[in-house]
Design a protein around this motif. Sequence first.
Motif, PDB file in Angstrom:
ATOM      1  N   GLU A  21      -9.179 -28.502 108.286  1.00  0.00           N
ATOM      2  CA  GLU A  21     -10.112 -28.850 108.217  1.00  0.00           C
ATOM      3  C   GLU A  21     -11.188 -27.787 107.233  1.00  0.00           C
ATOM      4  N   ARG A  22     -11.669 -27.006 107.368  1.00  0.00           N
ATOM      5  CA  ARG A  22     -11.966 -26.048 106.534  1.00  0.00           C
ATOM      6  C   ARG A  22     -12.457 -26.346 105.261  1.00  0.00           C
TER       7      ARG A  22
ATOM      8  N   PRO B 274     -17.046 -35.957 123.611  1.00  0.00           N
ATOM      9  CA  PRO B 274     -17.213 -34.357 123.031  1.00  0.00           C
ATOM     10  C   PRO B 274     -17.429 -34.299 121.482  1.00  0.00           C
ATOM     11  N   VAL B 275     -17.687 -33.783 121.812  1.00  0.00           N
ATOM     12  CA  VAL B 275     -17.749 -33.744 119.801  1.00  0.00           C
ATOM     13  C   VAL B 275     -17.295 -32.060 119.038  1.00  0.00           C
ATOM     14  N   ARG B 276     -15.782 -32.229 118.562  1.00  0.00           N
ATOM     15  CA  ARG B 276     -15.498 -31.186 118.102  1.00  0.00           C
ATOM     16  C   ARG B 276     -16.449 -29.726 116.817  1.00  0.00           C
ATOM     17  N   ILE B 277     -16.211 -28.758 116.997  1.00  0.00           N
ATOM     18  CA  ILE B 277     -16.399 -27.725 116.396  1.00  0.00           C
ATOM     19  C   ILE B 277     -15.614 -26.839 116.130  1.00  0.00           C
ATOM     20  N   GLY B 278     -14.762 -27.061 115.260  1.00  0.00           N
ATOM     21  CA  GLY B 278     -13.631 -26.412 114.585  1.00  0.00           C
ATOM     22  C   GLY B 278     -12.280 -25.886 116.114  1.00  0.00           C
ATOM     23  N   GLU B 279     -12.447 -25.209 116.943  1.00  0.00           N
ATOM     24  CA  GLU B 279     -11.896 -25.524 117.615  1.00  0.00           C
ATOM     25  C   GLU B 279     -12.392 -25.228 119.322  1.00  0.00           C
ATOM     26  N   GLU B 280     -13.502 -25.478 118.960  1.00  0.00           N
ATOM     27  CA  GLU B 280     -14.900 -25.657 120.082  1.00  0.00           C
ATOM     28  C   GLU B 280     -15.046 -26.427 120.437  1.00  0.00           C
TER      29      GLU B 280
END
Length: 496
Positions: A235-236, A83-89
């Motif tokens: 995170e941002r 898995p690769v996390r992009i924000g909450e996705e």
Amino acid sequence: MRFGIDFGTTRTIIAAADRGNYPVLTVDDSEGDTQDYIPTQIALDGDRIVAGWDAVELARAGVPVARSFKRLLAAPGSTAATPVRIGEEQITLGEAMSAFANHIAEVIRRSELATGPLQAVVGVPANAHSGQRLLTLDAFSRAGIEVLALVNEPSAAAFEYTHRHPRGINSKRSTVVVFDLGGGTFDTSMVQIAGTRHEIVRSLGVNHLGGDDFDEVLALLARRAGDFEHDAMGERAYARLLDEARSAKERIAPQSRRIFLEFGDQDITVPVDEYYEASSELVERAIATVAELLGDDSIETLAGTDIAGIYLVGGASGLPLIPRLLRERFGRRVHRSPHPGASTAIGLAIAADPDSGYALRDRLARGIGVFREHDGGREVTFDPQIAPTEAPDANGEIIVRRRYPAAHNVGWFRFVEYSALDAQGEPTGDLSPLVDIVMPFDPELQGRDDLRDMPVVRREGGPLIEETVRVDTNGITSIRIADLDTGFAVEATATR
């Protein structure tokens, strides 16, 4: 048209093989300015994965991005499903790689140098395991790029060194040590050079050491200097701070005394000496790896050796602290490429050019061995089969075959890649799993799919077994275990 693609952790750089010249492709960033690299970033625009400068533009609008996702490739056991996390996705590593490779292919096709089918030599870290190589090869191939070869990044940089400094090599100084510090990985290789022929004597690497780590050190110091070290940070916000730290780091010159960062409404100042002191442990890890590569801790200077110099490449090697500490340790034969970020891409383009005349004989950076059942399944032993630094044959492959009579009803084989062995012959350092194979030695079990529940039982008079371990020209491993009596065989290619 042929290209060299340096798929980096933070930046990807492309060079073309154009009639003996190797120009770096330029692209327009999100503000219309010309850049010589593509950010190795992806973002989600609804259900669509965007990459490069388009992802940077979305990040400025507050959309989460995945930076340095390439680091996941180096993790032992990584697969296309990681898995690769992009924000909450969340997406898979295979999807991330595919989207980014497709973007690179589009960038190349838009270039005025792109004519005919796209062919490329793609760089990989010297210490990359088979799964990392296979995922890279698969992503760029699916993007419509014919991958001519995967070449270890420091080996490509050695091509660029010879192309740029043909007189730097002579009969007394015929070896170059490549010091390749990229955004996420560090590799170093000892290269013997004779004209345009290059032979890699040995390669070592650290999969988790690069510019990203230096950025994190500076970000921590900036938080301390700005008196928000213990404040909660989303995170941002932290991603913006890391971006500012990276930009500030790249502005450091040898005469710099202070580092200036802007974060929100704050102007932050970090003394260069404080940053260097906090970063020195990272540099020392790289220097220790070079010392291990040289194989003689007593070497205090390269004078009196056949080493022409240590050649610094990779964008992170631009930090002035790095050549300074290297010169303190090894003397003055430390040279930085005039285009450190593009050195590997240029070398890959040279490798892709059939008229360049350059030839490479590379060696493995990681060994291959197998954990196998012993003593009726009561013990597990490690059997090294291919040693690190093993040289390929004339076809660029390494093939090892072994034959033995089976001593059990079922054989369990856990093939791994390893860095080194200790005095007892056990693997040390990180291990990367290759494939797990269950082989039925009992002819009555061959063809059954419930073997993993089968107890291992010692038996006499077993069939003659042949194991074949093959490492192809791209460093990807495949295994075949065959029963020579019945012809039954199990085959697998490393996918992780």
